[in-house]
Design a protein around this motif. Sequence first.
Motif, PDB file in Angstrom:
ATOM      1  N   GLY A 145     -19.593  25.669   4.052  1.00 61.22           N
ATOM      2  CA  GLY A 145     -19.203  24.261   3.814  1.00 61.22           C
ATOM      3  C   GLY A 145     -18.706  24.826   3.084  1.00 61.22           C
ATOM      4  O   GLY A 145     -17.596  23.903   2.775  1.00 61.22           O
ATOM      5  N   LEU A 146     -17.638  25.477   1.895  1.00 62.91           N
ATOM      6  CA  LEU A 146     -16.650  25.514   1.527  1.00 62.91           C
ATOM      7  C   LEU A 146     -15.064  26.590   2.043  1.00 62.91           C
ATOM      8  O   LEU A 146     -14.357  26.569   2.087  1.00 62.91           O
ATOM      9  N   GLY A 147     -16.168  27.126   3.410  1.00 62.93           N
ATOM     10  CA  GLY A 147     -14.480  27.808   4.372  1.00 62.93           C
ATOM     11  C   GLY A 147     -15.559  29.297   3.965  1.00 62.93           C
ATOM     12  O   GLY A 147     -14.607  29.996   4.908  1.00 62.93           O
ATOM     13  N   ASN A 148     -16.145  30.192   3.621  1.00 58.03           N
ATOM     14  CA  ASN A 148     -15.414  31.124   3.222  1.00 58.03           C
ATOM     15  C   ASN A 148     -17.322  31.908   2.905  1.00 58.03           C
ATOM     16  O   ASN A 148     -17.474  31.940   1.385  1.00 58.03           O
ATOM     17  N   LYS A 149     -18.484  32.409   3.883  1.00 56.00           N
ATOM     18  CA  LYS A 149     -19.815  33.394   3.742  1.00 56.00           C
ATOM     19  C   LYS A 149     -19.061  33.750   2.236  1.00 56.00           C
ATOM     20  O   LYS A 149     -19.958  34.936   1.349  1.00 56.00           O
TER      21      LYS A 149
END
Lengths: 180, 393
Positions: free
Chosen positions: A119-123
Amino acid sequence: MKKEIRICGFGGQGVILAGFIIGKAASVFMDYNAVQSQSYGPEARGGAARSEIIISDEKIGYPRPTGVDFFVAMSQESFDTYRGDVTDDTVIVVDPDLVKKHDIGKSVYKVQAQKIAEGLGNKIVTNIVMVGAATAIFALLEYDAVKQSVLDSVPSRFKALNEKAFEKGFEAGKNAVKGL
Amino acid sequence: MKYTRDPELIRKVLGKKVQFILGDMACVYGGILAGCSFFGGYPITPASEVAEGMARMLPRVKGTYMQMEDEIGSIAAVIGAAWGGAKSMTATSGPGFSLMMENYGYAVMTETPCVIVNVQRTGPSTGQPTLGAQGDMMQAKWGTHGDFEAIAFAPSTVQECIDFTLEAFNLAEKYRTPVCVMADGEIGHLRERVIIPDEKDLKLIERAPATIDKKKFIPFTNSQTRKSKVPDFPTFGTGYRTYVTGLTHNEKGFPATDKQKDHEKLVKRITSKISDDADKLVMVEEINLDDAEIAFVTYGATARPAESAMEMGRKKGIKIGLLRLKLAWPFPEKVIHKLAKEVDKIIVPEMNLGQIVHPVREYVNGECEVVSAPKIGGEMHLPNELFKYLEGK
């Protein structure tokens, strides 16, 4: 006070860094003594990896854990491999999307760390989300100390992302405590 | 290019005063603080992080990291760099330490100051890569052929990896001899808090250079400028004539291999320059020995479960104390003999099948019982495994 923490997952998820951040928070940004050790070898690259931390307000003699007070798992394989010595008193935290089979007849805190990271853009910050969640669930170390330790341990261009991951994780951890 | 130790630059590169770092990395810090300007190495677990750290940091303090083709080349480069005037070191583990043995002796015979960090793993041969052991303690003392006095530290904490590597440089420079830091995989791969000592608290010993009239200079004899058996150092390129050989040599450094007296004179000087100071070189930690009836004699990683076992014993009313060897070689003969007269039993836990227990027995000399507590296979003793020895098993 002496607490033993085991963080495990698959190699590459950053379980070593997660343990490093917690150990550093305790011993550099707070006044505890801490040691951190890790599994090393082929299993550190894929497979099940683990990082172990001891935090104590006294001198730490034997530097390896002899039990597990806190157990964090971020992959099914590592959960199955390293949960042998968990007891009824062990605080267990898992990412339920990564450790689907976590029903072992014990209460388990569930934090969807990977989903939050995505969700924050980076796993890649899944581990930092988990560090935030663990900070809330363990209630062992100060929020500020762990956050400082996170910021001190990641490359400067990723500080903002990691800070957000830590905060979101802390929130998710608080919710997990309420939910259980 | 001459290296000048730059304290400000070193602080800048090492970073914050309080850190949470690996034992291996702490060896890097200790070396850089000491003014090490050359590292010749070849990676080998569990010592690879020393090379890795040096590769990253040494160029930033204007030193030189040289990746060699193997461990034989590594120690050879380190010796060469020392003769060029550098404080130099290498780091390895058991198999690499074995390969270095020939040049270890060459450094002894040519009186070359240098530091060898050995992050010990299990053996014989390639053994268990990455897993800790203490199986090379006797190798540091006897591993190269011929008569010599070894100097070897045994760190038990990550902080001591900094402190002892730095002190290893001091003793290497003071005695012009190779000094070993016998760490182990357990401590090398452990992270702990370290406090980087302030510049004003550092005590650095520098090499005594040759300064007298070049025509009067004699390279391999007692110092010509100080009261010392350690000769002044004729750094290559400074115009002092010397000849460096592993063959038995005369005071001028030239081979003199056929006379008993020449050899005896040389080897007695290079051994006694260290053994004369044996009492000054004692570095031990004593815990709870005042009323002890049983004592652990321990060193390196093993000291940690031993201390935990001692605490378990004390809680049960057992009068147990601990003597920790910070410097394993030269062996603290008098300290052990005195301890033997005060206790009933000495237990020597080691991550090998019994090495340091032998000099312990020698200097206990029958004054008390000596029990070896070995463990091999890449794991430290558990505290309760050592506690069982206190209960008489």
